[in-house]
Design an enzyme around this catalytic site. Structure first.
Site, PDB file in Angstrom:
ATOM      1  CB  CYS A 415       7.645   3.877   9.929  1.00  0.00           C
ATOM      2  SG  CYS A 415       8.775   3.297  11.221  1.00  0.00           S
ATOM      3  CG  HIS A 457      10.818   2.086   7.481  1.00  0.00           C
ATOM      4  ND1 HIS A 457      10.210   3.266   7.799  1.00  0.00           N
ATOM      5  CD2 HIS A 457      10.212   1.643   6.332  1.00  0.00           C
ATOM      6  CE1 HIS A 457       9.295   3.558   6.888  1.00  0.00           C
ATOM      7  NE2 HIS A 457       9.271   2.586   5.989  1.00  0.00           N
ATOM      8  CG  ASP A 473       7.099   2.104   3.401  1.00  0.00           C
ATOM      9  OD1 ASP A 473       6.363   2.398   4.365  1.00  0.00           O
ATOM     10  OD2 ASP A 473       8.315   2.378   3.364  1.00  0.00           O
TER      11      ASP A 473
END
Length: 666
Positions: A415, A457, A473
């Site tokens: 991520c 994350h 995201d």
């Protein structure tokens, strides 16, 4: 064999050795040599007949141990130095057991050693270990004054087992007393002694205030809990579970720095605007050496605990380090507007680009003519269609132009790779952008949410006029299952994912969930029982008007009365064991006469006993006692006595016992 006066009760020795061994886990390595030498010498004296060291040698060893503790901790006060000094002293005291007083001192030190384990950890396992050590110490206490080395080895286990049963009974009776004191005795604010003393390595670091490609390598495989969440209403769906922690706008040589607040500056009254109904929830944070607090999407300043600070970027921070397990109630908005107007300084900061990564800059410049929404969609489409892969083991990106390597060569990342690349692409397209780190998702267990370190994350935020900072995201464009169902689904084929983090309903997974439910209950109802919680209980009981002194007196009075009642019950129960109906019927009389100093001698008949003590009683009571003794004798030696007759005799014994007790009080 060792001299009898040097031998220790095996129960005391084994419990002390266990307590010292556990405490050694929290001590510096040099102390292990002293502990091993002392325990080894003690075992040699116990079972091999070694002579105990002389007093001058013990004095020198104690002085050296004290100096080493002082030089290591620069103090002999405080938790760490104090426990180290206590543990070393107890190990040396094991080599000085020439008198009964020494055994009693060792017993007392054993209790302190055991309870001090809770200074380092208050988990269920540690509490159970302390309870076991206490049971062993009470077992040793029951035999410390009458332990005889003349007891044959074959008889010793049964002797210890008998004491162990008694110790268990005493501890069971102590549980109600402990519960009363736990619930009612005034609880001081803060930790023990009002200070926190974390130890390096004792608490988990979790998220860092810096980020670079590869920063999450260790966290992505860490199954330990980061925090647990209890919602006032329904648990939000996985795509809504973005736990905001840090905002990062500064990038220097491939490392992003968190925008940390000035804790001495004025706190903004309002941060962001909620567009819908806020969500209220309670966080239980695991200990860490950080001050930042996870919050769902955007925390609101409404009813925020005074120990927290909300900065302008939407980050939530504690005013002190969170080295204890902490429980906080917070409100958040899932839909919000954050900073709809951006200052010139903020715009410049969030448009800065590093000097490297020319290919990335060229790609971003292609979108400069697009609206922020269109540029965002173009970047996400690029990630979605250009064969990018989501993996826990992307490999290292070395040297300069790391993001160029990622975007145009490896195309394998976690991520933080996608968040950094997207943020730089947006800046190259002329759109203010920044990175946000935190947690995403979590596992629903019963009625609460467990968020692990592996759920860490990173995502991005871009600034759009009138909308403010908007979450984007990019990981969802590559691995949407990471957001929709969690890490286990996104990395199911990744060999680096630990078994405990993989999905499914295997026995081990179900067991892990059950154990976490137990741990959560312990956290909520035991460790989180604070002074405020106690005040709520007192208010519910109608006792909220008590001062702290009155509350302490009430708690001590109730616990003392409860203990007295439990002891009386235990004594009565002990008297009943091994007796027949006749002896049980005589017990009230036996107790009353014992208090009057008129006890029945061993082997003495009722008739002879009553005749011997008649002169010490008033004539009327002496006459009743003689008659009652005759009835008990007939009961004992008669071929058969009816149930009705037995009850009548037992009632007469109780009534006469009450009369004798009244006579004594006069």
């Amino acid at each position: 064999m060792a001299a009898p006066s040097n031998r220790l009760d095996p129960a005391l020795l084994w419990v002390l050795m266990a307590a010292i061994g556990i405490q050694a886990l929290y001590l510096p390595p040099w102390s292990w040599l002293i502990l091993a030498a002392a325990l080894g010498w003690r075992m040699g004296a116990q079972w091999l007949g070694w002579r105990l060291p002389s007093a001058p040698l013990l004095i020198v060893a104690a002085a050296v141990s004290g100096l080493l503790v002082f030089f290591h901790y620069h103090s002999v006060w405080g938790r760490d130095a104090g426990v180290a000094l206590l543990t070393l002293t107890a190990s040396l005291k094991l080599l000085e057991t020439r008198q009964l007083r020494d055994r009693r001192v060792l017993l007392l030190m054993g209790f302190f050693l055991s309870i001090s384990l809770l200074l380092f950890d208050q988990g269920i396992l540690t509490a159970l270990i302390v309870l076991l050590l206490f049971t062993g110490l009470v077992t040793a206490w029951l035999g410390i004054d009458f332990f005889q080395l003349s007891v044959q080895p074959s008889a010793l286990p049964s002797t210890i087992l008998a004491r162990l049963r008694t110790a268990g009974q005493l501890l069971l009776m102590a549980i109600p007393v402990a519960v009363v004191l736990f619930l009612l005795f005034p609880r001081p604010p803060g930790g023990l002694w009002g200070v926190q003393q974390p130890v390096a390595g004792e608490v988990r670091t979790g998220l860092s205030d810096t980020l670079s490609a590869g920063s999450f390598d260790a966290l992505s495989k860490d199954p330990t809990p980061a925090f647990r969440v209890q919602f006032d209403g329904a648990i939000p769906p996985p795509p809504a579970r973005y736990w905001r922690v840090l905002v990062m706008s500064h990038e220097l040589e491939g490392t992003w720095q968190a925008d940390l607040p000035n804790f001495n500056a004025a706190v903004p009254k309002h941060v962001g605007k909620a567009l819908g109904e806020p969500i209220r929830y309670t966080l239980t944070l695991e200990p860490s050496d950080r001050r930042f607090v996870p919050s769902l999407t955007l925390p609101l300043s409404t009813n925020l605990p005074p120990s927290l600070l909300l900065d302008a970027s939407g980050g939530l921070f504690s005013r002190t380090s969170l080295t204890d397990r902490t429980r906080l109630t917070i409100s958040s908005a899932l839909d919000y507007v954050l900073e709809p107007k951006l200052s010139a300084a903020e715009r410049r900061l969030n448009l800065q680009l590093p000097p490297d990564n020319p290919q990335l800059k060229a790609l971003g410049k292609q979108w400069q003519t697009l609206s922020p929404e269109a540029a965002r969609d173009a970047a996400l489409q690029y990630f979605h269609t250009e064969n990018f892969h989501y993996t826990l083991s992307p490999g290292r990106l070395n040297g300069a132009n790391r993001m160029d390597q990622f975007l145009f060569q490896t195309r394998r990342g976690y991520c933080e790779h996608y968040a950094e690349a997207f943020t730089l692409l947006m800046r190259a397209a002329g759109i203010p952008a920044r990175i946000v780190t935190g947690y995403q998702g979590g596992e629903v267990i019963g009625d609460y949410l467990l968020v692990r370190q592996a759920d860490a994350h990173a995502w991005s935020e871009i600034w759009i006029a009138k909308h403010g900072w908007v979450r984007v995201d990019p990981t969802a464009a590559v691995a949407p299952e990471r957001i929709d169902t969690g890490l286990a689904a996104a990395a199911a084929q990744d060999a680096a994912l630990p078994a405990i983090l993989r999905g499914g309903d295997s026995f081990s997974r179900q067991l892990a969930r059950r154990l976490d439910q137990v741990q959560n209950g312990w956290n909520q109802y035991v460790l989180a029982y604070s002074g405020d919680t106690q005040l709520d209980l007192l208010r519910h009981l109608g006792l909220d008007g008590l001062t702290r002194w009155q509350q302490a007196v009430l708690a001590l009075f109730l616990s003392a009365g409860l203990w007295w009642g439990m002891m009386r019950w235990w004594q009565a129960l002990s008297l009943q064991r091994g007796t027949d109906a006749i002896d049980r019927a005589w017990q009230p009389m036996a107790i009353a006469l014992d208090r009057a100093g008129l006890s029945r001698e061993t082997g003495e008949s009722w008739k002879h006993h009553s005749q011997r003590i008649s002169s010490a009683l008033p004539p009327n009571l002496a006459e009743e006692l003689n008659a009652l003794s005759q009835q008990f004798s007939r009961w004992r030696y008669a071929a058969q006595t009816s149930q009705q007759r037995q009850k009548l005799i037992a009632g007469q014994a109780r009534r006469l016992a009450r009369k004798i007790r009244k006579q004594i009080r006069r």
